[in-house]
Scaffold this motif. Structure first.
Motif, PDB file in Angstrom:
ATOM      1  N   SER A  15       0.835  -1.215   0.000  1.00 17.68           N
ATOM      2  CA  SER A  15       0.000   0.000   0.000  1.00 17.68           C
ATOM      3  C   SER A  15       0.860   1.251   0.000  1.00 17.68           C
ATOM      4  N   CYS A  16       1.987   1.234   0.691  1.00 14.75           N
ATOM      5  CA  CYS A  16       2.894   2.388   0.693  1.00 14.75           C
ATOM      6  C   CYS A  16       3.489   2.594  -0.691  1.00 14.75           C
ATOM      7  N   THR A  17       3.798   1.529  -1.362  1.00 12.40           N
ATOM      8  CA  THR A  17       4.339   1.633  -2.718  1.00 12.40           C
ATOM      9  C   THR A  17       3.308   2.233  -3.651  1.00 12.40           C
ATOM     10  N   LYS A  18       2.054   1.814  -3.539  1.00 17.14           N
ATOM     11  CA  LYS A  18       1.010   2.359  -4.404  1.00 17.14           C
ATOM     12  C   LYS A  18       0.794   3.840  -4.134  1.00 17.14           C
ATOM     13  N   LYS A  19       0.805   4.243  -2.865  1.00 17.55           N
ATOM     14  CA  LYS A  19       0.658   5.656  -2.542  1.00 17.55           C
ATOM     15  C   LYS A  19       1.816   6.454  -3.112  1.00 17.55           C
ATOM     16  N   GLY A  20       3.008   5.907  -3.061  1.00 15.34           N
ATOM     17  CA  GLY A  20       4.185   6.574  -3.598  1.00 15.34           C
ATOM     18  C   GLY A  20       4.106   6.763  -5.097  1.00 15.34           C
ATOM     19  N   ASP A  21       3.379   5.858  -5.780  1.00 10.54           N
ATOM     20  CA  ASP A  21       3.259   5.948  -7.229  1.00 10.54           C
ATOM     21  C   ASP A  21       2.575   7.238  -7.662  1.00 10.54           C
ATOM     22  N   THR A  22       1.677   7.778  -6.831  1.00  8.23           N
ATOM     23  CA  THR A  22       1.017   9.032  -7.186  1.00  8.23           C
ATOM     24  C   THR A  22       1.968  10.211  -7.038  1.00  8.23           C
ATOM     25  N   LYS A  23       3.107   9.978  -6.418  1.00  9.42           N
ATOM     26  CA  LYS A  23       4.086  11.041  -6.199  1.00  9.42           C
ATOM     27  C   LYS A  23       5.166  11.072  -7.274  1.00  9.42           C
ATOM     28  N   THR A  24       4.907  10.438  -8.396  1.00 11.67           N
ATOM     29  CA  THR A  24       5.854  10.488  -9.510  1.00 11.67           C
ATOM     30  C   THR A  24       5.111  10.939 -10.755  1.00 11.67           C
ATOM     31  N   VAL A  25       5.860  11.487 -11.669  1.00 12.66           N
ATOM     32  CA  VAL A  25       5.294  11.927 -12.943  1.00 12.66           C
ATOM     33  C   VAL A  25       5.859  11.001 -14.013  1.00 12.66           C
ATOM     34  N   THR A  26       4.995  10.404 -14.800  1.00 14.18           N
ATOM     35  CA  THR A  26       5.439   9.480 -15.838  1.00 14.18           C
ATOM     36  C   THR A  26       5.900  10.246 -17.076  1.00 14.18           C
ATOM     37  N   ASP A  27       6.663   9.577 -17.917  1.00 14.11           N
ATOM     38  CA  ASP A  27       7.064  10.174 -19.192  1.00 14.11           C
ATOM     39  C   ASP A  27       5.842  10.544 -20.024  1.00 14.11           C
ATOM     40  N   LYS A  28       4.836   9.689 -20.016  1.00 15.08           N
ATOM     41  CA  LYS A  28       3.614   9.963 -20.783  1.00 15.08           C
ATOM     42  C   LYS A  28       2.978  11.275 -20.338  1.00 15.08           C
ATOM     43  N   GLU A  29       2.887  11.489 -19.032  1.00 19.28           N
ATOM     44  CA  GLU A  29       2.313  12.730 -18.495  1.00 19.28           C
ATOM     45  C   GLU A  29       3.193  13.925 -18.854  1.00 19.28           C
ATOM     46  N   MET A  30       4.504  13.770 -18.661  1.00 16.83           N
ATOM     47  CA  MET A  30       5.421  14.875 -18.912  1.00 16.83           C
ATOM     48  C   MET A  30       5.437  15.272 -20.393  1.00 16.83           C
ATOM     49  N   TYR A  31       5.524  14.290 -21.276  1.00 13.16           N
ATOM     50  CA  TYR A  31       5.628  14.614 -22.703  1.00 13.16           C
ATOM     51  C   TYR A  31       4.282  14.970 -23.322  1.00 13.16           C
ATOM     52  N   SER A  32       3.197  14.709 -22.615  1.00 13.93           N
ATOM     53  CA  SER A  32       1.892  15.189 -23.064  1.00 13.93           C
ATOM     54  C   SER A  32       1.888  16.720 -23.084  1.00 13.93           C
ATOM     55  N   ILE A  33       2.349  17.347 -21.997  1.00 13.44           N
ATOM     56  CA  ILE A  33       2.377  18.816 -21.947  1.00 13.44           C
ATOM     57  C   ILE A  33       3.530  19.367 -22.779  1.00 13.44           C
ATOM     58  N   ILE A  34       4.686  18.715 -22.772  1.00 11.89           N
ATOM     59  CA  ILE A  34       5.820  19.205 -23.560  1.00 11.89           C
ATOM     60  C   ILE A  34       5.459  19.251 -25.038  1.00 11.89           C
ATOM     61  N   ASN A  35       4.885  18.177 -25.571  1.00  8.29           N
ATOM     62  CA  ASN A  35       4.536  18.162 -26.993  1.00  8.29           C
ATOM     63  C   ASN A  35       3.367  19.091 -27.308  1.00  8.29           C
ATOM     64  N   PHE A  36       2.479  19.307 -26.343  1.00  8.08           N
ATOM     65  CA  PHE A  36       1.422  20.302 -26.531  1.00  8.08           C
ATOM     66  C   PHE A  36       2.035  21.693 -26.698  1.00  8.08           C
ATOM     67  N   VAL A  37       2.967  22.041 -25.810  1.00 10.53           N
ATOM     68  CA  VAL A  37       3.622  23.349 -25.884  1.00 10.53           C
ATOM     69  C   VAL A  37       4.387  23.484 -27.198  1.00 10.53           C
ATOM     70  N   ILE A  38       5.100  22.446 -27.597  1.00  9.71           N
ATOM     71  CA  ILE A  38       5.858  22.490 -28.851  1.00  9.71           C
ATOM     72  C   ILE A  38       4.937  22.726 -30.043  1.00  9.71           C
ATOM     73  N   SER A  39       3.806  22.067 -30.072  1.00  6.65           N
ATOM     74  CA  SER A  39       2.932  22.174 -31.249  1.00  6.65           C
ATOM     75  C   SER A  39       2.031  23.403 -31.248  1.00  6.65           C
ATOM     76  N   THR A  40       1.656  23.920 -30.074  1.00  2.12           N
ATOM     77  CA  THR A  40       0.696  25.024 -30.057  1.00  2.12           C
ATOM     78  C   THR A  40       1.265  26.359 -29.562  1.00  2.12           C
ATOM     79  N   GLU A  41       2.201  26.322 -28.634  1.00  4.88           N
ATOM     80  CA  GLU A  41       2.685  27.558 -28.027  1.00  4.88           C
ATOM     81  C   GLU A  41       3.964  28.079 -28.680  1.00  4.88           C
ATOM     82  N   LEU A  42       4.913  27.206 -28.976  1.00  3.68           N
ATOM     83  CA  LEU A  42       6.182  27.665 -29.555  1.00  3.68           C
ATOM     84  C   LEU A  42       6.018  28.349 -30.911  1.00  3.68           C
TER      85      LEU A  42
END
Length: 192
Positions: A15-42
């Motif tokens: 259970s502690c391991t599962k709770k800790g999982d919410t305290k990390t950011v996955t590559d999928k989450e990170m590159y979702s916003i990075i690629n959004f910024v690259i395609s729409t904001e830059l």
């Protein structure tokens, strides 16, 4: 006795391991916003239509030390747990763009760019070396995205660099609405 102790502690460890999982950011989450910024904001920052170059920005560590954007008050977009999580992400200073996860830009590491600089030298020398090496006189930068605990609100800085007195950028807060990122607040903009 030891087996019983392990059996009793195993669910707690899981259970502690599962709770800790919410305290990390996955590559999928990170590159979702990075690629959004690259395609729409830059594209709003420059007139270039081709792929171009992108590097990691160092602005997070400098900018987000300013407490006024990361405090809890009536207008705050972040609660105390979000702010703790953002600070945790800031303390993890190892942020390198993964070229395999970037769409439409060629990644040049910040370390590689710094090798083109010599301390005490005019910035025009850097741009000469950059142009010689890459055939361009411009690049984009993006910071490590800093997420709220629920991963639906994120702070990110980005910029366009084209010379010692040429460029611009901003620091923005985005919220994930459905499956799409929407800008909800501009924290800072800069023009050089």
């Amino acid at each position: 006795m030891r087996k019983i102790l392990y059996i009793l502690l195993f669910p707690l460890i899981i259970s502690c391991t599962k709770k800790g999982d919410t305290k990390t950011v996955t590559d999928k989450e990170m590159y979702s916003i990075i690629n959004f910024v690259i395609s729409t904001e830059l594209p709003r920052l420059s007139n270039t239509s081709d792929k171009g170059y992108i590097t990691e920005s160092f602005t997070n560590s400098l900018f987000f030390r300013q407490k006024e954007y990361l405090n809890t008050n009536a207008d705050s977009l972040f609660n105390k747990k979000d702010i703790e999580f953002i600070h945790q992400q800031m303390n993890d200073t190892l942020f390198k763009l993964n070229p395999d996860l970037i769409k439409s830009k060629t990644v040049v590491s910040f370390d590689t760019l710094m090798k083109l600089r010599n301390k005490g030298e005019r910035s025009s020398k850097f741009w000469e070396r950059f142009s010689e090496k890459y055939g361009k006189h411009e690049y984009f930068s993006i910071s490590k995205p800093l997420f709220s605990v629920d991963k639906k609100t994120v702070i990110v800085s980005y910029g366009f660099h084209c010379g010692s007195l040429c460029g611009g950028g901003s620091t923005e807060i985005y919220r994930l609405v459905g499956k799409k990122w929407e800008r909800i607040k501009t924290i800072e903009t800069w023009v050089s």
